[in-house]
Design an enzyme around this catalytic site. Sequence first.
Site, PDB file in Angstrom:
ATOM      1  N   THR A 125       0.823  -1.205   0.000  1.00  0.00           N
ATOM      2  CA  THR A 125       0.000   0.000   0.000  1.00  0.00           C
ATOM      3  C   THR A 125       0.862   1.261   0.000  1.00  0.00           C
ATOM      4  OG1 THR A 125      -1.459   1.293   1.452  1.00  0.00           O
ATOM      5  CG2 THR A 125      -0.127  -0.358   2.516  1.00  0.00           C
ATOM      6  N   ASP A 126       0.285   2.357  -0.504  1.00  0.00           N
ATOM      7  CA  ASP A 126       0.992   3.646  -0.450  1.00  0.00           C
ATOM      8  C   ASP A 126       1.142   4.140   1.000  1.00  0.00           C
ATOM      9  OD1 ASP A 126      -1.684   4.303   0.022  1.00  0.00           O
ATOM     10  OD2 ASP A 126      -1.775   5.905  -1.489  1.00  0.00           O
ATOM     11  N   GLU A 127       0.361   3.523   1.922  1.00  0.00           N
ATOM     12  CA  GLU A 127       0.402   4.005   3.308  1.00  0.00           C
ATOM     13  C   GLU A 127       1.759   3.734   3.973  1.00  0.00           C
ATOM     14  OE1 GLU A 127      -3.187   3.488   5.593  1.00  0.00           O
ATOM     15  OE2 GLU A 127      -4.386   3.266   3.780  1.00  0.00           O
ATOM     16  N   TYR A 153      -1.636  -0.389  11.138  1.00  0.00           N
ATOM     17  CA  TYR A 153      -1.835  -1.041   9.834  1.00  0.00           C
ATOM     18  C   TYR A 153      -0.650  -0.775   8.911  1.00  0.00           C
ATOM     19  CZ  TYR A 153      -3.342  -1.443   4.954  1.00  0.00           C
ATOM     20  OH  TYR A 153      -3.386  -1.725   3.611  1.00  0.00           O
ATOM     21  N   LYS A 157       2.258  -3.312   7.299  1.00  0.00           N
ATOM     22  CA  LYS A 157       2.467  -3.509   5.859  1.00  0.00           C
ATOM     23  C   LYS A 157       3.923  -3.177   5.481  1.00  0.00           C
ATOM     24  CE  LYS A 157      -0.212  -4.494   3.096  1.00  0.00           C
ATOM     25  NZ  LYS A 157      -0.668  -5.832   2.609  1.00  0.00           N
ATOM     26  N   ASN A 182      -5.652   4.184  -2.625  1.00  0.00           N
ATOM     27  CA  ASN A 182      -6.981   3.695  -2.214  1.00  0.00           C
ATOM     28  C   ASN A 182      -7.779   3.172  -3.398  1.00  0.00           C
ATOM     29  OD1 ASN A 182      -6.130   5.515  -0.009  1.00  0.00           O
ATOM     30  ND2 ASN A 182      -8.149   5.059   0.804  1.00  0.00           N
ATOM     31  N   PRO A 208     -20.760   9.761   8.659  1.00  0.00           N
ATOM     32  CA  PRO A 208     -19.759  10.210   9.636  1.00  0.00           C
ATOM     33  C   PRO A 208     -18.416  10.585   8.993  1.00  0.00           C
ATOM     34  CG  PRO A 208     -19.916   7.822   9.669  1.00  0.00           C
ATOM     35  CD  PRO A 208     -20.889   8.290   8.634  1.00  0.00           C
ATOM     36  N   VAL A 209     -18.193  11.871   8.829  1.00  0.00           N
ATOM     37  CA  VAL A 209     -16.940  12.356   8.240  1.00  0.00           C
ATOM     38  C   VAL A 209     -15.964  12.690   9.376  1.00  0.00           C
ATOM     39  CG1 VAL A 209     -15.925  14.255   6.909  1.00  0.00           C
ATOM     40  CG2 VAL A 209     -18.071  13.196   6.160  1.00  0.00           C
TER      41      VAL A 209
HETATM   42  P1  NAD Z   1     -10.080  -6.990   2.550  1.00  0.00           P
HETATM   43  O1  NAD Z   1     -10.053  -6.695   4.019  1.00  0.00           O
HETATM   44  O2  NAD Z   1     -11.299  -6.685   1.763  1.00  0.00           O
HETATM   45  O3  NAD Z   1      -9.788  -8.553   2.331  1.00  0.00           O
HETATM   46  C1  NAD Z   1      -8.807  -9.255   3.039  1.00  0.00           C
HETATM   47  C2  NAD Z   1      -9.006 -10.752   2.759  1.00  0.00           C
HETATM   48  O4  NAD Z   1      -7.943 -11.454   3.423  1.00  0.00           O
HETATM   49  C3  NAD Z   1     -10.321 -11.301   3.312  1.00  0.00           C
HETATM   50  O5  NAD Z   1     -10.911 -12.155   2.367  1.00  0.00           O
HETATM   51  C4  NAD Z   1      -9.877 -12.104   4.534  1.00  0.00           C
HETATM   52  O6  NAD Z   1     -10.724 -13.199   4.830  1.00  0.00           O
HETATM   53  C5  NAD Z   1      -8.494 -12.560   4.115  1.00  0.00           C
HETATM   54  N1  NAD Z   1      -7.613 -12.868   5.261  1.00  0.00           N
HETATM   55  C6  NAD Z   1      -7.401 -12.096   6.364  1.00  0.00           C
HETATM   56  N2  NAD Z   1      -6.549 -12.719   7.191  1.00  0.00           N
HETATM   57  C7  NAD Z   1      -6.196 -13.894   6.594  1.00  0.00           C
HETATM   58  C8  NAD Z   1      -5.340 -14.963   6.938  1.00  0.00           C
HETATM   59  N3  NAD Z   1      -4.663 -14.960   8.112  1.00  0.00           N
HETATM   60  N4  NAD Z   1      -5.186 -16.004   6.087  1.00  0.00           N
HETATM   61  C9  NAD Z   1      -5.882 -16.021   4.907  1.00  0.00           C
HETATM   62  N5  NAD Z   1      -6.724 -15.052   4.541  1.00  0.00           N
HETATM   63  C10 NAD Z   1      -6.879 -13.988   5.368  1.00  0.00           C
HETATM   64  O7  NAD Z   1      -8.803  -6.283   1.959  1.00  0.00           O
HETATM   65  P2  NAD Z   1      -8.602  -5.526   0.555  1.00  0.00           P
HETATM   66  O8  NAD Z   1      -9.086  -4.145   0.691  1.00  0.00           O
HETATM   67  O9  NAD Z   1      -9.086  -6.398  -0.534  1.00  0.00           O
HETATM   68  O10 NAD Z   1      -7.014  -5.461   0.496  1.00  0.00           O
HETATM   69  C11 NAD Z   1      -6.260  -6.536  -0.045  1.00  0.00           C
HETATM   70  C12 NAD Z   1      -4.780  -6.203   0.049  1.00  0.00           C
HETATM   71  O11 NAD Z   1      -4.515  -4.993  -0.654  1.00  0.00           O
HETATM   72  C13 NAD Z   1      -4.294  -5.964   1.481  1.00  0.00           C
HETATM   73  O12 NAD Z   1      -3.026  -6.556   1.602  1.00  0.00           O
HETATM   74  C14 NAD Z   1      -4.213  -4.467   1.607  1.00  0.00           C
HETATM   75  O13 NAD Z   1      -3.207  -4.095   2.515  1.00  0.00           O
HETATM   76  C15 NAD Z   1      -3.855  -4.071   0.191  1.00  0.00           C
HETATM   77  N6  NAD Z   1      -4.294  -2.743  -0.240  1.00  0.00           N
HETATM   78  C16 NAD Z   1      -5.605  -2.357  -0.108  1.00  0.00           C
HETATM   79  C17 NAD Z   1      -6.009  -1.127  -0.577  1.00  0.00           C
HETATM   80  C18 NAD Z   1      -7.456  -0.689  -0.494  1.00  0.00           C
HETATM   81  O14 NAD Z   1      -7.767   0.454  -0.866  1.00  0.00           O
HETATM   82  N7  NAD Z   1      -8.384  -1.513  -0.074  1.00  0.00           N
HETATM   83  C19 NAD Z   1      -5.081  -0.244  -1.167  1.00  0.00           C
HETATM   84  C20 NAD Z   1      -3.749  -0.668  -1.283  1.00  0.00           C
HETATM   85  C21 NAD Z   1      -3.379  -1.917  -0.826  1.00  0.00           C
HETATM   86  P1  TYD Z   2     -10.640   4.352   4.563  1.00  0.00           P
HETATM   87  O1  TYD Z   2     -11.620   3.968   3.525  1.00  0.00           O
HETATM   88  O2  TYD Z   2     -10.707   3.695   5.896  1.00  0.00           O
HETATM   89  O3  TYD Z   2      -9.188   4.157   3.904  1.00  0.00           O
HETATM   90  P2  TYD Z   2      -7.720   4.630   4.438  1.00  0.00           P
HETATM   91  O4  TYD Z   2      -7.818   5.095   5.827  1.00  0.00           O
HETATM   92  O5  TYD Z   2      -6.927   3.365   4.344  1.00  0.00           O
HETATM   93  O6  TYD Z   2      -7.283   5.690   3.484  1.00  0.00           O
HETATM   94  O7  TYD Z   2     -10.740   5.920   4.788  1.00  0.00           O
HETATM   95  C1  TYD Z   2     -10.551   6.828   3.716  1.00  0.00           C
HETATM   96  C2  TYD Z   2     -10.611   8.232   4.280  1.00  0.00           C
HETATM   97  O8  TYD Z   2     -11.951   8.484   4.755  1.00  0.00           O
HETATM   98  C3  TYD Z   2      -9.712   8.437   5.494  1.00  0.00           C
HETATM   99  O9  TYD Z   2      -9.160   9.748   5.418  1.00  0.00           O
HETATM  100  C4  TYD Z   2     -10.642   8.325   6.680  1.00  0.00           C
HETATM  101  C5  TYD Z   2     -11.962   8.830   6.141  1.00  0.00           C
HETATM  102  N1  TYD Z   2     -13.185   8.211   6.735  1.00  0.00           N
HETATM  103  C6  TYD Z   2     -14.204   9.022   7.233  1.00  0.00           C
HETATM  104  O10 TYD Z   2     -14.119  10.263   7.211  1.00  0.00           O
HETATM  105  N2  TYD Z   2     -15.319   8.432   7.760  1.00  0.00           N
HETATM  106  C7  TYD Z   2     -15.465   7.080   7.836  1.00  0.00           C
HETATM  107  O11 TYD Z   2     -16.495   6.584   8.371  1.00  0.00           O
HETATM  108  C8  TYD Z   2     -14.420   6.258   7.286  1.00  0.00           C
HETATM  109  C9  TYD Z   2     -14.531   4.752   7.327  1.00  0.00           C
HETATM  110  C10 TYD Z   2     -13.298   6.864   6.741  1.00  0.00           C
END
Ligand code: NAD
Ligand code: TYD
Length: 339
Positions: A125-127, A153, A157, A182, A208-209
């Site tokens: 992730t970019d985080e 988190y 990562k 994201n 909720p912002v």
């Molecule tokens: P998500 O939370 O929707 O899905 C995570 C999946 O992993 C779920 O299906 C869960 O059951 C499975 N899981 C959790 N723990 C496990 C374990 N111990 N063994 C096997 N499976 C397990 O997550 P996502 O948003 O799809 O993100 C997927 C990946 O991409 C993550 O590694 C996250 O850090 C990365 N990522 C997400 C975003 C985003 O915007 N969502 C952006 C950049 C990177």
């Molecule tokens: P989120 O979707 O949790 O992704 P990330 O924190 O990994 O970027 O949140 C995106 C942005 O939205 C973050 O700045 C937090 C904000 N946010 C709210 O303002 N209200 C909410 O209820 C949630 C879940 C997130």
Amino acid sequence: MNIVVTGGAGFIGSNFIFHMLKTHKDYRIICFDKLTYAGNLSTLSKVMENPQFAFIRGDICDRKAVDELFQKEHPDIIVNFAAESHVDRSIEQPDIFLQTNVMGTVVLMDACRKYGITRYHQVSTDEVYGDLPLDRPDMLFTEQTPLHTSSPYSASKASADLMVMAYHRTYGLPVSISRCSNNYGPYHFPEKLIPLMIVNALHDKPLPVYGEGLNVRDWLYVEDHCKAIDMILHGQCNGEVYNIGGHNEMKNIDIVKLICKHLGKSEDLITYVTDRKGHDLRYAIDPSKITRDLGWCPETKFEDGIKKTIQWYLEHQEWWRDIISGEYQNYYKKMYENR
Ligand code: NAD
Ligand code: TYD
């Protein structure tokens, strides 16, 4: 080619499985997922009968289960999406993030060393780069930006990324890492900003912002992320890190207002609540390396992607209604009541 996709019952992993089954008809895709609260078998129902696809329930931290997976499926490539992925949950309970995100990665890579693979790909992730100031639009994360994390988190990562590069350098494991901004799109769990706001707005519930809603994220349509990973798997990318981003920075408040507009809901639903602890101000990706090396570019414009996403949530209410009827209610109460 046998590809194991860990975490494939989650948001991005499932979209990646659909993409790979559609574009590589001769590949076998095996989803390995623990099915935590974030994993949903119903998400994969449309591919369950596909002979190219198999689902195995298992935990990436469980060495025995991972060994059995490798012995049975002989994967060529591992793509690791499995993770605890929600910043707010990491603030409440950091330990499970270390366990899954760091130890799980190590267990998978140990199996890769033992059985041999052509590539281990870590979905990061970019985080991991921390955040950028709001008033410096010229500053972007590049692959050279130092890791500088804020939340449990992102720290977990970044730790995993360091272990991936350590296994590459020390043991010669063929690896690649992608660091994406994201994502948004279908099957996004409704604890994250965009789906949470859509679902709440449809119920005329408060939106909720956090803080003043001025934090900035760079949003990428999930399919574009999946295409980028596909390209990295097929490119000469051993040992490489790639940033993936949408060149689409938006303030949270503007996204929430846009969702209200598309759903015909009043902005009066917007409720400003106590800010997230340690809230990262701004993420912004410079994706020029992946564009230069592999020719990847984001294809879906935000205005199109958000419309498609909202439409998807309107047409797939059974998917999210099932999720929010269960344990989600307790989560929502704990995180948002009296906030
Ligand atoms: P998500 O939370 O929707 O899905 C995570 C999946 O992993 C779920 O299906 C869960 O059951 C499975 N899981 C959790 N723990 C496990 C374990 N111990 N063994 C096997 N499976 C397990 O997550 P996502 O948003 O799809 O993100 C997927 C990946 O991409 C993550 O590694 C996250 O850090 C990365 N990522 C997400 C975003 C985003 O915007 N969502 C952006 C950049 C990177
Ligand atoms: P989120 O979707 O949790 O992704 P990330 O924190 O990994 O970027 O949140 C995106 C942005 O939205 C973050 O700045 C937090 C904000 N946010 C709210 O303002 N209200 C909410 O209820 C949630 C879940 C997130």
